[in-house]
Design a protein around this motif. Sequence first.
Motif, PDB file in Angstrom:
ATOM      1  N   GLU A 200     -15.687  -5.092   1.162  1.00  0.00           N
ATOM      2  CA  GLU A 200     -14.545  -4.529   0.419  1.00  0.00           C
ATOM      3  C   GLU A 200     -13.305  -5.407   0.573  1.00  0.00           C
ATOM      4  OE1 GLU A 200     -12.495  -2.573  -1.222  1.00  0.00           O
ATOM      5  OE2 GLU A 200     -13.921  -1.391  -2.352  1.00  0.00           O
ATOM      6  N   GLN A 205     -13.713  -5.267   6.036  1.00  0.00           N
ATOM      7  CA  GLN A 205     -14.082  -3.968   5.458  1.00  0.00           C
ATOM      8  C   GLN A 205     -15.383  -4.069   4.666  1.00  0.00           C
ATOM      9  OE1 GLN A 205     -11.331  -2.293   2.557  1.00  0.00           O
ATOM     10  NE2 GLN A 205     -11.311  -0.341   3.648  1.00  0.00           N
ATOM     11  N   VAL A 251      -4.921  -2.309   4.435  1.00  0.00           N
ATOM     12  CA  VAL A 251      -5.764  -1.436   3.624  1.00  0.00           C
ATOM     13  C   VAL A 251      -6.440  -0.375   4.490  1.00  0.00           C
ATOM     14  CG1 VAL A 251      -7.869  -1.504   2.236  1.00  0.00           C
ATOM     15  CG2 VAL A 251      -6.142  -3.290   1.960  1.00  0.00           C
ATOM     16  N   HIS A 256     -13.903   8.131  -0.865  1.00  0.00           N
ATOM     17  CA  HIS A 256     -13.672   8.757  -2.161  1.00  0.00           C
ATOM     18  C   HIS A 256     -14.835   9.670  -2.514  1.00  0.00           C
ATOM     19  CE1 HIS A 256     -11.215   4.830  -3.032  1.00  0.00           C
ATOM     20  NE2 HIS A 256     -10.692   5.569  -2.095  1.00  0.00           N
ATOM     21  N   ARG A 309      -2.090   6.775   5.089  1.00  0.00           N
ATOM     22  CA  ARG A 309      -2.959   5.965   4.228  1.00  0.00           C
ATOM     23  C   ARG A 309      -2.555   6.081   2.762  1.00  0.00           C
ATOM     24  NH1 ARG A 309      -7.599   8.320   1.799  1.00  0.00           N
ATOM     25  NH2 ARG A 309      -8.217   6.854   0.193  1.00  0.00           N
ATOM     26  N   ARG A 327      -7.185   2.872 -10.884  1.00  0.00           N
ATOM     27  CA  ARG A 327      -7.492   2.837  -9.454  1.00  0.00           C
ATOM     28  C   ARG A 327      -6.342   3.291  -8.560  1.00  0.00           C
ATOM     29  NH1 ARG A 327     -11.893   0.609 -11.978  1.00  0.00           N
ATOM     30  NH2 ARG A 327     -13.644   0.184 -10.602  1.00  0.00           N
TER      31      ARG A 327
HETATM   32  N1  GLU Z   1      -9.273   1.137   0.412  1.00  0.00           N
HETATM   33  C1  GLU Z   1      -8.727   1.996  -0.598  1.00  0.00           C
HETATM   34  C2  GLU Z   1      -8.437   3.365  -0.026  1.00  0.00           C
HETATM   35  O1  GLU Z   1      -7.843   3.475   0.986  1.00  0.00           O
HETATM   36  C3  GLU Z   1      -9.639   2.090  -1.804  1.00  0.00           C
HETATM   37  C4  GLU Z   1      -9.931   0.805  -2.528  1.00  0.00           C
HETATM   38  C5  GLU Z   1     -10.864   1.054  -3.703  1.00  0.00           C
HETATM   39  O2  GLU Z   1     -12.066   1.041  -3.502  1.00  0.00           O
HETATM   40  O3  GLU Z   1     -10.395   1.367  -4.791  1.00  0.00           O
HETATM   41  O4  GLU Z   1      -8.766   4.373  -0.580  1.00  0.00           O
END
Ligand code: GLU
Length: 459
Positions: A200, A205, A251, A256, A309, A327
């Motif tokens: 990521e 990550q 980050v 999600h 965060r 996003r």
């Molecule tokens: N690392 C990001 C977060 O804290 C998400 C990045 C992504 O996959 O859109 O949610």
Amino acid sequence: MTQNATPAELQTRAEWLAKEGVVGVTIVWADNNGIPRSRTVPVAQLAAAAQRGVGITTLFAVFDSHDGITFAHDGLSTPSGDVRLIPATDRIVHLAGQRGFAWVPGRQVAADGSEWPYDQRSALERQVARAADLGLKFLAGYELEFHLSHAEPAPDRTLRQAHEGPAYGPLALLAVDAFATQLLRDLADNAVEIGQFHAEYGPAQLELSIAAADPVTAADQQLLARQTIHAAAQAHGLRASFAPLVNTEGVGNGWHLHTSVSRNGVNVLSGGDGPHGLTADGSAYLAGLLRDLPAIAAVTAPSVPSLHRLRPGYFSSAYAFWGVENREAALRLVPATELLGADHANVELKPSDASANPYLALAVVISAGLAGIADGLVAPEPVQSDPGNWTDEQRAQNGIHRLPTTAEEQREALLGNDRVRDALGGDLLGAFAAVRAADHAWAQDKPIDDVVAAHRWRY
Ligand code: GLU
Ligand code: MG
């Protein structure tokens, strides 16, 4: 194996597991901090545990993120009492990365076998049943971001990152090749189906997305995936951090949550006459989530580091709005396309992380979405840019608000929402709020770096 396996069937299963080298069966649940907790029984005790459960304290509902116990919730204000932890034996898995152990999710019931109001898995089952009564079926899938470092930190105690990018690069994966190979193999052996795996954006990550499943399975799988990742990391001298933030700068790790709803087998988020292919139910679902977002986030991103965060500009979501493939949006509609097909359409909830209980997170999402559908809500126009770059006036004009950033705002959002109260029930909501208060009190006088560090290895 079915849910109602007979003691004789379970005995046979236990004997088979023992022949395979299993010595213990670990019964796992997630507490109100998203922290997995467990009890392990010798494999020979599997049938007995399924029948009578394993005794645990009632107080697990009021454990905080630091293993402190708060007595501030009226319903659980004494050390007396016992609940029974029952393995969901239809979900038992012989762990690929820990050959001596089988793993099974647990459900807590009261000492007399009746429903225990603080059991998170049951809260989700109730919402799934509610949806079914309305002719609606949910699919859900978690996407897990994590940070991978060498188990031994540097002499100055900083983390030694397991890869140095480039983000999304095959080179990053090559740096953790042995781990990655074992992880994909073990996930497959543990029947955790994943969509994809990649390096990521953040330093060291990684991310994997778990295939969509019914909500209870999705939450079970999220817990099993964590155990599988930790075991694969440990086998290669590495350590995984699932915490919302590993360090204060940079980050974070989002977990999600993707959901979709179908009626009569047809995904309501696609194929409709509304904008972006939404049906009336699909629009109402999205609008229901949007209406309750601050309260939802108090459950799906509940820890002190969670609040930090959710900053603008990190794709983690900071403002309560929805967008199509946006996003920065707290709710990102992933629409159906000709290439991907109608089933693909789903809503991604970004303010969601490992400090959420995966069952409760889904319970509040389903409850808010069902309410949106029942109330016939209509989603506003999507926002396709980043309101983080707008002025306060522009945000105010467009009715876009920041998600809670303080303990007080979080508490107000959590306790002021009847749909979240209904989904959790008064007892569980009370315990959950007491735990949040305990966490905030613990963090209050500490530097945020120390708070973040204290959560780093908890999940
Ligand atoms: N690392 C990001 C977060 O804290 C998400 C990045 C992504 O996959 O859109 O949610
Ligand atoms: Mg990601």
